[in-house]
Design a protein around this motif. Structure first.
Motif, short mmCIF file in Angstrom:
data_model
loop_
_atom_site.label_atom_id
_atom_site.label_comp_id
_atom_site.label_asym_id
_atom_site.label_seq_id
_atom_site.Cartn_x
_atom_site.Cartn_y
_atom_site.Cartn_z
N LEU A 128 0.85 -1.19 0.00
CA LEU A 128 0.00 0.00 0.00
C LEU A 128 0.89 1.24 0.00
CD1 LEU A 128 -2.27 -1.13 2.97
CD2 LEU A 128 -2.79 -1.40 0.56
N ARG A 129 0.33 2.34 -0.40
CA ARG A 129 1.04 3.63 -0.34
C ARG A 129 0.55 4.38 0.89
NH1 ARG A 129 5.30 3.70 -3.25
NH2 ARG A 129 5.19 5.94 -3.42
N ASP A 132 -2.74 6.00 0.67
CA ASP A 132 -3.92 5.13 0.73
C ASP A 132 -4.52 5.10 2.13
OD1 ASP A 132 -3.74 4.35 -1.92
OD2 ASP A 132 -2.53 2.58 -1.47
N ARG A 161 -7.98 2.50 5.76
CA ARG A 161 -7.62 2.99 4.43
C ARG A 161 -8.64 4.03 3.96
NH1 ARG A 161 -6.57 -1.99 0.64
NH2 ARG A 161 -5.90 -0.28 -0.69
N GLN A 162 -8.29 4.76 2.91
CA GLN A 162 -9.17 5.79 2.37
C GLN A 162 -10.51 5.21 1.90
OE1 GLN A 162 -8.70 8.94 2.51
NE2 GLN A 162 -6.51 9.23 2.76
N ASN A 163 -10.49 3.97 1.42
CA ASN A 163 -11.73 3.35 0.94
C ASN A 163 -12.55 2.70 2.05
OD1 ASN A 163 -10.30 1.05 1.52
ND2 ASN A 163 -10.22 0.29 -0.58
#
Length: 195
Positions: A128-129, A132, A161-163
């Motif tokens: 992951l970044r 993210d 995470r963003q999602n």
């Protein structure tokens, strides 16, 4: 410290092992404390599954080719196989979570989650970044670390995470102070905020 009170476990398939936070080669590493107890439990669970499997195979052979009590042999063989599977599943879960590792690399801006870094069959690798990630969060939950132990209050640190997906970074802390201290180290090192 921001904490969700009495929230349910996010990833409840993890065994509640204690993890360490350390720095190595410019990376922040999260990995399990490999104690003698953990290694002995892994060996014990895998070794205990063998006699039950062999006993089940013997009783299946007796059920197929024996002259009497076939149904009894078959029923006992099924019970032995179930016990063997329970022991083996626990041993493999301990291997998976005992050799789970998360790497935070500020230079590369990456978070690498190894499900089990010694065996790809037991866990995958996810990269992951930092962008993210929405932030870290501490959850409080009630648990039993062992089947016959008393319920206790425990804490976990998760990465949101963003999602909206959640990754368990530290599945178990016995007290809020240790969780808060580790959360502070994570946020200072990665600059990912706490939620």
């Amino acid at each position: 410290m921001n904490m969700n009170e009495d929230s349910p476990r996010i990833e409840n398939d993890h065994i509640l092992l204690e993890y360490n936070l350390s720095e190595s080669a410019g990376k922040l590493l999260v990995k399990c404390q490999k104690t003698t107890d953990l290694i002995l439990e892994i060996v014990l669970m895998v070794v205990l599954s063998l006699p039950f499997t062999l006993g089940g195979l013997y009783l299946i052979e007796q059920a197929l080719y024996g002259v009497s009590n076939r149904s009894l042999y078959g029923a006992v063989a099924a019970v032995l196989f179930v016990v063997a599977v329970v022991f083996l599943a626990r041993g493999l879960a301990l291997i998976r979570d005992g050799f789970r590792r998360i790497e935070f690399s500020v230079e590369e801006g990456e978070i690498v989650v190894y499900g089990c870094y010694i065996c790809r069959l037991l866990g995958s690798k996810t990269t992951l970044r930092f962008f993210d990630a929405a932030g870290f969060r501490v959850n409080r939950f009630a648990c039993r670390r062992f089947p016959l132990s008393k319920p206790e209050t425990a804490y976990e640190i998760v990465l949101v995470r963003q999602n909206g997906d959640v990754i368990s970074v530290f599945p178990y802390f016995s007290n809020a102070e240790a969780a808060a201290e580790t959360l502070k180290r994570l946020t200072v090192y990665t600059s990912i905020p706490s939620l």
